[in-house]
Design a protein around this motif. Structure first.
Motif, short mmCIF file in Angstrom:
data_model
loop_
_atom_site.label_atom_id
_atom_site.label_comp_id
_atom_site.label_asym_id
_atom_site.label_seq_id
_atom_site.Cartn_x
_atom_site.Cartn_y
_atom_site.Cartn_z
N ASN A 1 0.89 -1.27 0.02
CA ASN A 1 0.04 0.15 -0.01
C ASN A 1 0.83 1.22 0.12
O ASN A 1 1.39 1.59 1.17
N VAL A 2 1.10 1.99 -1.10
CA VAL A 2 2.04 2.94 -1.27
C VAL A 2 1.41 4.16 -0.50
O VAL A 2 2.28 5.01 -0.27
N GLY A 3 0.17 4.48 -0.49
CA GLY A 3 -0.24 5.56 0.52
C GLY A 3 -0.17 5.49 2.02
O GLY A 3 -0.05 6.48 2.70
N SER A 4 -0.26 4.19 2.75
CA SER A 4 -0.29 3.91 3.99
C SER A 4 1.06 3.45 4.58
O SER A 4 1.20 3.27 5.57
N ASN A 5 1.98 2.93 3.62
CA ASN A 5 3.35 2.45 3.96
C ASN A 5 2.89 1.10 4.90
O ASN A 5 3.62 1.20 5.90
N ASP A 6 2.32 0.48 4.40
CA ASP A 6 2.12 -0.85 5.10
C ASP A 6 1.54 -1.81 4.00
O ASP A 6 1.39 -1.86 2.95
N VAL A 7 1.68 -3.18 4.46
CA VAL A 7 1.31 -4.55 3.62
C VAL A 7 -0.16 -4.91 4.47
O VAL A 7 -0.18 -5.14 5.63
N SER A 8 -1.14 -5.10 3.78
CA SER A 8 -2.31 -5.91 4.12
C SER A 8 -2.10 -7.31 3.94
O SER A 8 -1.70 -7.68 2.62
N VAL A 9 -2.60 -7.95 4.98
CA VAL A 9 -2.56 -9.63 4.73
C VAL A 9 -4.14 -10.04 4.64
O VAL A 9 -4.74 -9.69 5.60
N ILE A 10 -4.33 -10.64 3.62
CA ILE A 10 -5.77 -11.00 3.26
C ILE A 10 -5.88 -12.65 3.49
O ILE A 10 -5.13 -13.31 2.87
N ASP A 11 -6.77 -13.02 4.12
CA ASP A 11 -7.15 -14.43 4.28
C ASP A 11 -8.23 -14.67 3.17
O ASP A 11 -9.36 -14.03 3.26
N LEU A 12 -7.78 -15.43 2.05
CA LEU A 12 -8.66 -15.43 0.90
C LEU A 12 -10.03 -16.34 1.05
O LEU A 12 -10.73 -16.00 0.29
N SER A 13 -9.77 -17.35 1.97
CA SER A 13 -11.09 -18.05 2.19
C SER A 13 -12.25 -17.35 2.98
O SER A 13 -13.39 -17.11 2.85
N ALA A 14 -11.71 -16.42 3.99
CA ALA A 14 -12.65 -15.39 4.69
C ALA A 14 -12.78 -14.12 4.01
O ALA A 14 -13.68 -13.22 4.13
N VAL B 1 -6.57 -9.77 7.86
CA VAL B 1 -6.24 -10.48 9.11
C VAL B 1 -4.94 -9.87 9.84
O VAL B 1 -4.65 -10.42 10.64
N GLY B 2 -4.32 -8.92 9.08
CA GLY B 2 -3.13 -8.25 9.50
C GLY B 2 -2.84 -7.14 8.52
O GLY B 2 -2.77 -7.06 7.57
N THR B 3 -1.92 -6.30 9.35
CA THR B 3 -1.28 -5.18 8.60
C THR B 3 0.19 -5.13 9.21
O THR B 3 0.48 -5.26 10.40
N VAL B 4 1.06 -4.82 8.32
CA VAL B 4 2.52 -4.86 8.65
C VAL B 4 3.04 -3.45 8.15
O VAL B 4 2.93 -3.15 6.96
N LYS B 5 3.53 -2.90 9.18
CA LYS B 5 4.34 -1.38 8.94
C LYS B 5 5.63 -1.71 7.92
O LYS B 5 6.30 -2.63 8.50
N VAL B 6 5.68 -0.81 6.87
CA VAL B 6 7.17 -1.19 6.41
C VAL B 6 7.48 0.11 5.83
O VAL B 6 7.28 1.24 6.51
N GLY B 7 8.68 0.22 4.93
CA GLY B 7 9.07 1.49 4.71
C GLY B 7 8.30 2.49 3.96
O GLY B 7 7.16 2.14 3.46
N GLU B 8 8.88 3.63 3.39
CA GLU B 8 7.93 4.53 2.68
C GLU B 8 7.79 4.38 1.15
O GLU B 8 8.72 3.83 0.54
N GLN C 1 10.12 1.95 -2.27
CA GLN C 1 10.45 2.85 -3.24
C GLN C 1 11.57 3.99 -2.69
O GLN C 1 12.53 4.41 -3.19
N TYR C 2 10.78 4.80 -1.72
CA TYR C 2 11.54 6.18 -1.32
C TYR C 2 12.62 5.76 -0.35
O TYR C 2 13.21 6.73 0.13
N GLU C 3 12.67 4.48 0.19
CA GLU C 3 13.72 4.15 1.42
C GLU C 3 14.98 3.52 0.69
O GLU C 3 16.20 3.38 1.62
N GLU C 4 15.15 3.14 -0.54
CA GLU C 4 16.01 2.45 -1.11
C GLU C 4 16.36 1.29 -0.25
O GLU C 4 17.50 0.97 -0.07
N GLN C 5 15.25 0.30 -0.07
CA GLN C 5 15.58 -0.71 1.02
C GLN C 5 14.42 -1.82 0.56
O GLN C 5 13.23 -1.49 -0.05
N VAL C 6 14.56 -3.00 1.42
CA VAL C 6 13.56 -3.97 1.29
C VAL C 6 13.17 -4.28 2.64
O VAL C 6 14.08 -4.56 3.46
N SER C 7 12.05 -4.21 3.00
CA SER C 7 11.55 -4.56 4.28
C SER C 7 11.26 -5.88 4.31
O SER C 7 10.68 -6.55 3.39
#
Length: 314
Positions: free
Chosen positions: A195-208, A212-219, A236-242
């Motif tokens: 999610n490029v706007g909120s600087n996080d990753v959404s974790v989706i349970d596909l059966s439900a 089911v979770g959100t992970v904060k990452v870099g910009e 992208q803006y941090e020049e890194q891989v979280s």
């Protein structure tokens, strides 16, 4: 270009490295695509594409690759074994994300300018249907069983789930702000959106069909790769891989890479992660155990590799 690029061939001769992988990396500024022999750690072909290529999807059997050109309004079909073009498929709007059904057809193309996915028959080179989704669809992914298509609808802050058999949208899952890349795990149980706007990753349970979770990452996270029980997110803006743990969703590491990392995918044995760095003109190669960059591969100008770009050779 740094001196580390010259180490690419040396870094990948480690025992146990993925020895049958190739990478098809779109170079948007260069209007072409670089093919890498990943076992040798070197470029083996450059294929002209045109139209500012961005998205890439290698078929499950590895025989074809499909490249979107947003400014050219077409999809280029590649014969991966011959490393050559089989022609272009004209499409409408702004083709960006692309995915191919596990069976090899159809092809799905996200029209960035409209609220639909184009369904393309690669044999006839024709658009056969349009599936309704949210605003500005970007990344696409198909479940391993081929039953469902996921679309990251950036300007709707959601993921659309489409029944691949009927073309009907069966769910709209709210995620973080401005989802761009979407990745499904090998079992088809969970999906991950960058999610490029909120600087996080959404974790989706596909059966439900629920987050089911959100992970904060870099910009400005762009895409998520999965390997060795971990998620690898290009910031992208941090020049890194979280890096985060897929079981606990806890952060594990931040790995410096080249400028403006974008496309991310694992080697087919899960021991390496490849990261296309747009402004560095490199692909960073990360060892998924040590979480270190072990080499860099020199690309063409402006590598994006948005989608599935790693292929196993016969």
């Amino acid at each position: 270009m740094t001196a580390r690029v010259a180490l690419a061939a040396l870094g990948l001769v480690l025992a146990g490295a993925a020895r049958a992988d190739e990478a098809f990396v779109t170079n948007q500024n260069g209007d072409d695509l670089t093919v890498f022999d990943l076992a040798a750690g070197k470029a083996v072909a450059t294929i002209p594409i045109g139209g500012r290529p961005a998205g890439i999807a290698v078929s499950a059997d590895g025989s074809r690759a499909y490249v979107t050109s947003p400014e050219g309004k077409y999809v280029t079909v590649l014969d991966t074994a011959k490393r050559s073009s089989l022609g272009r498929i004209p499409v409408e709007g702004g083709p960006l994300g692309v995915a191919v059904h596990p069976s090899g057809q159809p092809l799905y193309v996200a029209d960035w300018y409209s609220q639909h996915i184009l369904v393309v028959d690669p044999a006839s080179k024709a658009v056969t249907a349009r599936y309704d989704v949210g605003k500005s669809p970007s990344g696409l992914a198909v479940t391993p069983d081929g039953k469902f298509l996921l679309s990251a609808d950036r300007d709707s802050n959601q993921v659309s789930v489409v029944d691949a058999g009927t073309g009907r949208r069966v769910a709209e899952i709210k995620v973080g702000e401005r989802p761009f890349g979407v990745t499904i795990d090998a079992k088809g149980e969970r999906a991950y959106t960058a999610n490029v706007g909120s600087n996080d990753v959404s974790v989706i349970d596909l059966s439900a069909r629920a987050v089911v979770g959100t992970v904060k990452v870099g910009e400005r996270p762009y895409a998520v790769g999965l390997a060795n029980g971990r998620g690898f997110v290009s910031d992208q803006y941090e020049e890194q891989v979280s890096v985060f743990d897929l079981a606990t969703l806890k952060p594990v590491a931040e790995i410096p890479v080249g400028a403006y990392p974008e496309g991310v995918e694992a080697s087919l044995d899960g021991r390496l992660i490849y990261v296309a760095c747009w402004e560095a003109n490199t692909v960073a190669v990360i060892d998924t155990e040590t979480l270190k960059v072990i080499s860099e591969l020199a690309t063409g100008d402006g590598p994006r590799a948005f989608g599935r770009f790693v292929r196993k050779t016969p």
